[in-house]
Design a protein around this motif. Structure first.
Motif, PDB file in Angstrom:
ATOM      1  N   ILE A 123       0.660  -1.226  -0.058  1.00 33.07           N
ATOM      2  CA  ILE A 123      -0.116   0.081  -0.045  1.00 33.07           C
ATOM      3  C   ILE A 123       0.836   1.090  -0.036  1.00 33.07           C
ATOM      4  O   ILE A 123       0.195   2.524  -0.068  1.00 33.07           O
ATOM      5  N   GLY A 124       2.224   1.139   0.206  1.00 34.02           N
ATOM      6  CA  GLY A 124       3.161   2.215   0.163  1.00 34.02           C
ATOM      7  C   GLY A 124       3.673   2.652  -1.119  1.00 34.02           C
ATOM      8  O   GLY A 124       3.651   1.946  -2.000  1.00 34.02           O
ATOM      9  N   LEU A 125       4.488   3.676  -0.937  1.00 35.23           N
ATOM     10  CA  LEU A 125       5.208   4.068  -2.105  1.00 35.23           C
ATOM     11  C   LEU A 125       6.880   4.074  -1.540  1.00 35.23           C
ATOM     12  O   LEU A 125       7.240   4.775  -0.578  1.00 35.23           O
ATOM     13  N   PRO A 126       7.684   3.367  -2.057  1.00 32.64           N
ATOM     14  CA  PRO A 126       9.063   3.419  -1.705  1.00 32.64           C
ATOM     15  C   PRO A 126       9.825   4.480  -1.455  1.00 32.64           C
ATOM     16  O   PRO A 126      11.043   4.600  -0.839  1.00 32.64           O
ATOM     17  N   ASP A 127       9.426   5.683  -2.498  1.00 31.62           N
ATOM     18  CA  ASP A 127      10.147   6.745  -2.408  1.00 31.62           C
ATOM     19  C   ASP A 127       9.458   7.955  -1.246  1.00 31.62           C
ATOM     20  O   ASP A 127       9.569   9.024  -1.158  1.00 31.62           O
ATOM     21  N   THR A 128       8.707   7.394  -0.307  1.00 33.44           N
ATOM     22  CA  THR A 128       8.068   8.280   0.818  1.00 33.44           C
ATOM     23  C   THR A 128       9.250   8.097   2.108  1.00 33.44           C
ATOM     24  O   THR A 128       9.380   7.123   2.459  1.00 33.44           O
ATOM     25  N   LEU A 129       9.754   9.202   2.317  1.00 31.65           N
ATOM     26  CA  LEU A 129      10.949   9.311   3.256  1.00 31.65           C
ATOM     27  C   LEU A 129      10.519  10.088   4.548  1.00 31.65           C
ATOM     28  O   LEU A 129       9.949  11.149   4.385  1.00 31.65           O
ATOM     29  N   ASP A 187       8.762  13.264   2.954  1.00 27.40           N
ATOM     30  CA  ASP A 187       8.920  13.642   1.627  1.00 27.40           C
ATOM     31  C   ASP A 187       8.150  12.573   0.883  1.00 27.40           C
ATOM     32  O   ASP A 187       8.494  11.331   1.012  1.00 27.40           O
ATOM     33  N   GLN A 188       7.247  12.980   0.089  1.00 26.05           N
ATOM     34  CA  GLN A 188       6.450  11.961  -0.518  1.00 26.05           C
ATOM     35  C   GLN A 188       6.078  12.618  -2.037  1.00 26.05           C
ATOM     36  O   GLN A 188       5.977  13.456  -2.278  1.00 26.05           O
ATOM     37  N   ARG A 189       5.750  11.524  -2.865  1.00 20.52           N
ATOM     38  CA  ARG A 189       5.456  11.500  -4.191  1.00 20.52           C
ATOM     39  C   ARG A 189       4.101  12.702  -4.368  1.00 20.52           C
ATOM     40  O   ARG A 189       3.329  12.259  -3.731  1.00 20.52           O
ATOM     41  N   PHE A 190       4.174  13.525  -5.230  1.00 19.08           N
ATOM     42  CA  PHE A 190       2.867  14.433  -5.576  1.00 19.08           C
ATOM     43  C   PHE A 190       2.353  13.558  -6.703  1.00 19.08           C
ATOM     44  O   PHE A 190       2.663  13.680  -7.884  1.00 19.08           O
ATOM     45  N   CYS A 191       1.205  13.071  -6.562  1.00 19.45           N
ATOM     46  CA  CYS A 191       0.385  12.310  -7.569  1.00 19.45           C
ATOM     47  C   CYS A 191      -0.601  12.690  -8.032  1.00 19.45           C
ATOM     48  O   CYS A 191      -1.419  13.684  -7.627  1.00 19.45           O
TER      49      CYS A 191
END
Length: 141
Positions: A18-24, A137-141
Motif C-alpha cells: 500500500i506504500g510508495l518506496p520513495d516516501t521518506l 517527503d512523498q510523491r505528488f500524484c
C-alpha cells in the motif's frame, strides 16, 4: 501504529504493497539533503514539516525543467536546478533552486536561501527528532 504520528505512518508503510518506496522521513540536515535530491530528481514531491496542520511548511514541488529520471535513485538533483514551489497554507508560488530550498528548510532565511515570500520561517528540522523536527517527503500524484 498508535505510537507514531500520521506522517511517520506514511514512511513506515512505504515498502508495503500500500506504500510508495520513495516516501521518506528526514530528521537531520544530511538525510534531508541526500534524500530530497534523489526523490526530487524522480517525481514531483510534497514536503511536509511535522509541526502544525494549517498548511504552513507543506510544499508541493516540481522541477521547472521537468527533467525527471525514470527510475527512483537513477540520479540526484544538483543544487542549481530550479524548483517551482507552492505552499499549501495560502497556495502562493515561489521559484528557488534546490540548494536554496534545502537551506530554507534547514536554517531558515539566510543569505544562502534567497528571498522568500512565505509567511513561514523554515527551520523545519530545528531541535531534532526529540523536539518534533522532521520532514516527510512523498510523491505528488
Amino acid at each position: 501504529m498508535e505510537f507514531m504520528g500520521a506522517k511517520d505512518a506514511l514512511c513506515k508503510v512505504a515498502n508495503l504493497n500500500i506504500g510508495l518506496p520513495d516516501t521518506l522521513a528526514y530528521y537531520s540536515p544530511a538525510e534531508f539533503e541526500a534524500g530530497f535530491k534523489k526523490t526530487m530528481a524522480f517525481q514531483p514531491r510534497v514536503i511536509k514539516q511535522n509541526r502544525g496542520s494549517a498548511g504552513e511548511g507543506i510544499w508541493i514541488i516540481k522541477l521547472k525543467s521537468g527533467n525527471y529520471c525514470k527510475t527512483f535513485g537513477e540520479r540526484s538533483c544538483s543544487d542549481d536546478e530550479v524548483l517551482d514551489l507552492m505552499e499549501a497554507n495560502d497556495n502562493h508560488s515561489e521559484e528557488h533552486t534546490v540548494g536554496e530550498f534545502i537551506e530554507f528548510c534547514v536554517n531558515g532565511r539566510t543569505g544562502k536561501s534567497g528571498t522568500w515570500t512565505s509567511k513561514g520561517t523554515g527551520k523545519y528540522l530545528e531541535g531534532g527528532k526529540e523536539a518534533g523536527g522532521q520532514l516527510v517527503d512523498q510523491r505528488f500524484c
